[in-house]
Design an enzyme around this catalytic site. Structure first.
Site, PDB file in Angstrom:
ATOM      1  N   LYS A 182      67.801 -11.828   9.098  1.00  0.00           N
ATOM      2  CA  LYS A 182      68.371 -11.979   7.759  1.00  0.00           C
ATOM      3  C   LYS A 182      68.352 -10.631   7.052  1.00  0.00           C
ATOM      4  CE  LYS A 182      66.669 -12.853   3.747  1.00  0.00           C
ATOM      5  NZ  LYS A 182      67.563 -12.049   2.856  1.00  0.00           N
ATOM      6  N   GLY A 234      59.415  -5.158   3.611  1.00  0.00           N
ATOM      7  CA  GLY A 234      59.782  -5.392   2.223  1.00  0.00           C
ATOM      8  C   GLY A 234      58.588  -5.215   1.315  1.00  0.00           C
ATOM      9  N   SER A 235      58.596  -5.919   0.197  1.00  0.00           N
ATOM     10  CA  SER A 235      57.567  -5.741  -0.814  1.00  0.00           C
ATOM     11  C   SER A 235      56.253  -6.381  -0.392  1.00  0.00           C
ATOM     12  CB  SER A 235      58.023  -6.349  -2.143  1.00  0.00           C
ATOM     13  OG  SER A 235      58.037  -7.761  -2.064  1.00  0.00           O
ATOM     14  N   THR A 236      55.163  -5.852  -0.932  1.00  0.00           N
ATOM     15  CA  THR A 236      53.842  -6.402  -0.654  1.00  0.00           C
ATOM     16  C   THR A 236      53.730  -7.835  -1.158  1.00  0.00           C
ATOM     17  OG1 THR A 236      52.813  -4.221  -0.679  1.00  0.00           O
ATOM     18  CG2 THR A 236      51.373  -6.096  -1.110  1.00  0.00           C
ATOM     19  N   GLU A 237      54.314  -8.118  -2.313  1.00  0.00           N
ATOM     20  CA  GLU A 237      54.241  -9.462  -2.876  1.00  0.00           C
ATOM     21  C   GLU A 237      54.843 -10.495  -1.933  1.00  0.00           C
ATOM     22  OE1 GLU A 237      55.963 -12.000  -6.712  1.00  0.00           O
ATOM     23  OE2 GLU A 237      56.258  -9.835  -6.603  1.00  0.00           O
ATOM     24  N   GLY A 239      55.398 -10.048   1.257  1.00  0.00           N
ATOM     25  CA  GLY A 239      54.607 -10.010   2.483  1.00  0.00           C
ATOM     26  C   GLY A 239      53.399 -10.931   2.414  1.00  0.00           C
ATOM     27  N   GLU A 256      55.516  -4.754   7.363  1.00  0.00           N
ATOM     28  CA  GLU A 256      55.592  -3.352   6.914  1.00  0.00           C
ATOM     29  C   GLU A 256      55.982  -3.413   5.448  1.00  0.00           C
ATOM     30  OE1 GLU A 256      56.906  -0.285   5.458  1.00  0.00           O
ATOM     31  OE2 GLU A 256      58.547  -0.214   6.906  1.00  0.00           O
ATOM     32  N   CYS A 290      59.635   3.254   1.473  1.00  0.00           N
ATOM     33  CA  CYS A 290      58.286   2.691   1.365  1.00  0.00           C
ATOM     34  C   CYS A 290      57.223   3.757   1.579  1.00  0.00           C
ATOM     35  CB  CYS A 290      58.112   1.555   2.361  1.00  0.00           C
ATOM     36  SG  CYS A 290      58.562   1.989   4.048  1.00  0.00           S
ATOM     37  N   GLU A 387      54.105   0.997  -7.029  1.00  0.00           N
ATOM     38  CA  GLU A 387      55.255   1.518  -6.295  1.00  0.00           C
ATOM     39  C   GLU A 387      56.504   1.399  -7.179  1.00  0.00           C
ATOM     40  OE1 GLU A 387      56.976   1.229  -1.789  1.00  0.00           O
ATOM     41  OE2 GLU A 387      56.543  -0.650  -2.803  1.00  0.00           O
TER      42      GLU A 387
END
Length: 479
Positions: A182, A234-237, A239, A256, A290, A387
């Site tokens: 996706k 993508g974003s930590t949130e 993830g 990642e 990133c 970030e």
């Protein structure tokens, strides 16, 4: 002073369809959902194409197609035969690299020089590199008879759409897995173009499937019970949400995520070279990276000189049309991302940091942000901790190497870092103490498909690229 005449790349080399369906089982199919969205050119805000958002029924179809292809064709296929398809894809990417680079810049907003000279060569290199591994997996260190996991669900971000696709798909296919991928909802066009390359390469139906959509589509894919492996960038949130969803299942997971990299400049560094590395570290791809060197740590004795040279260099950066070959900094990818960059920059000013940007005339349409540097930044400032994912640099100073390491590690992230010094011993001393997955020495943002990439802590876990990245797609390999 010399001025650059415009040198635009032609848009005529790409053919963007008015609307796209889903690529499932080697065919273009209509989506079951009525939900559609238009992808836009971030430099002009003009609509490009309408894209369907896959729903649960679509994801079911894609996973079923991937499972059938894995069990009947791709999994049992000898590695030397899989390699031929990967080599074919690599050569097709090279043949159509100009078209793909222009499409990437139109859809994403990044300068054509970066799409053409960085992204596309690396995309092809990843397929060439992993093609070489396809018939040598028993020598990769993961046992004498390594087996594929099965169906891989892969979700990629908008900052390097085609390159992140290559990072995900190339190792998965080399190891014998099939894929449902996706792309990000704002940048799906090069992934859809890659689907056409799969057809051109006669890749067996169902080996690669592309489903478009937003966060809900990604959730449906990640949580699908027919998926054996999840790979997310993508974003930590997000993830963290994926990690919670996968917990307690047999699915393998690699993440990642975000970063807040420190770029450390010691007083003996080659300053002109360091300034170029600072600029590349934070202004490459508009700071949508990133592993961007968004925190500059400079030794006090050279801080003033480094900043003076940096400001002179920043004044030469050209912001504008992504398809102009002279452009250094293109458009911000979306209105939402631009708003985040603006909000955090305003917070930085309110918290007491000093903001500076070179004189810069921004286009009247599109999403733009001038290259920006903050001085007088404290460790407690949000711009030093969060970030920003934009062309914004926070500058801090240090006195001793130990202080530099302590400040560099004062972050929940751990993806990358940079060290600038002429002493090899200092490079090694510092690198051994930095809690980061990748440490560059006297350079920044250099990548190679043979080198593993990944982070620690809130920057995720697992590695992509190199021999280490193969283990994420092989049964029996260490998690």
């Amino acid at each position: 002073m010399f001025e650059y005449a415009p040198a635009p790349e032609s848009r005529d080399v790409v053919d963007i369809k008015p609307a796209y369906g889903l690529f499932i089982g080697g065919e273009w199919v209509d989506g079951s959902s009525e939900t559609r969205s238009k992808t836009i050119d971030p430099s002009t805000e003009e609509p490009l194409a309408e894209v369907v958002w896959a729903d649960a029924a679509d994801v079911d179809r894609a996973v079923a197609a991937a499972r059938k292809a894995h069990d009947e064709v791709w999994g049992p296929m000898p590695g030397r035969e899989r390699a031929k398809y990967l080599y074919r894809l690599a050569r097709l990417i090279q043949e159509r690299s100009r078209e793909l680079a222009v499409l990437e810049s139109i859809d994403n907003g990044k300068p054509i020089r970066e799409s053409r000279d960085v992204d596309l060569p690396l995309v092809a290199a990843h397929f060439f590199y992993h093609a070489g591994w396809a018939d040598k997996l028993e020598y990769a260190g993961y046992g004498p008879d390594p087996r594929p996991l099965g169906v891989a669900a892969q979700v990629i971000p908008w900052n390097f759409p085609l390159l992140m696709l290559a990072w995900k798909i190339a190792p998965a296919l080399a190891c014998g897995n099939t894929v449902v991928l996706k792309p990000a909802e704002t940048t799906p066009l090069t992934a859809l173009a890659f689907a056409e390359l799969c057809r051109q390469a006669d890749l067996p139906p169902g080996v690669v499937n592309i489903v478009t959509g937003a966060g809900e589509t990604g959730r449906l894919l990640v949580e699908h019970p027919g998926v054996d492996k999840v790979a997310f960038t993508g974003s930590t949130e997000v993830g963290k949400q994926i990690a919670r969803a996968v917990a307690g299942t047999a699915k393998r997971l690699t993440l990642e995520l975000g970063g807040k990299a420190a770029n450390i400049v010691f007083d003996d560094a080659p300053l002109d070279q360091a300034v170029e590395g600072i600029v590349n570290g934070i202004f490459f791809n508009q700071g949508h990276v990133c592993c961007a060197g968004s925190r500059l740590l400079v030794q006090e004795t050279v801080a003033e000189e480094v900043l003076d040279r940096l400001k002179v260099r920043m004044a030469t950066l050209r912001v504008g049309d992504p398809l102009d070959k002279n452009t250094d900094i293109g458009a911000i990818n979306s209105a939402a991302q631009l708003e985040r960059i603006r909000a955090l920059s305003e917070i930085g000013e309110r918290e007491g940091a000093e903001r500076w940007s070179p004189p810069c005339e921004l286009p009247s349409r599109g999403f733009w942000f001038a290259p920006t540097v903050f001085t007088g930044v404290a460790q407690s400032h949000r711009i030093a901790r969060e970030e920003i994912f934009g062309p914004v640099l926070s500058v801090l100073t240090f006195r001793t190497p130990a202080e530099a390491v302590e400040k560099a590690n004062n972050t929940p992230y751990g993806l990358s870092a940079g060290v600038w010094t002429e002493k090899g011993s200092r490079i090694l001393w510092t690198a051994q103490r930095l809690r980061a997955g990748v440490v560059w020495a006297n350079t920044f943002n250099k990548f190679d498909p043979a080198a593993p990439f990944g982070g620690y802590r809130e920057s995720g876990f697992g590695r992509e690229g190199g021999r280490h990245g193969l283990g994420a797609y092989l049964a029996g390999a260490q998690r």
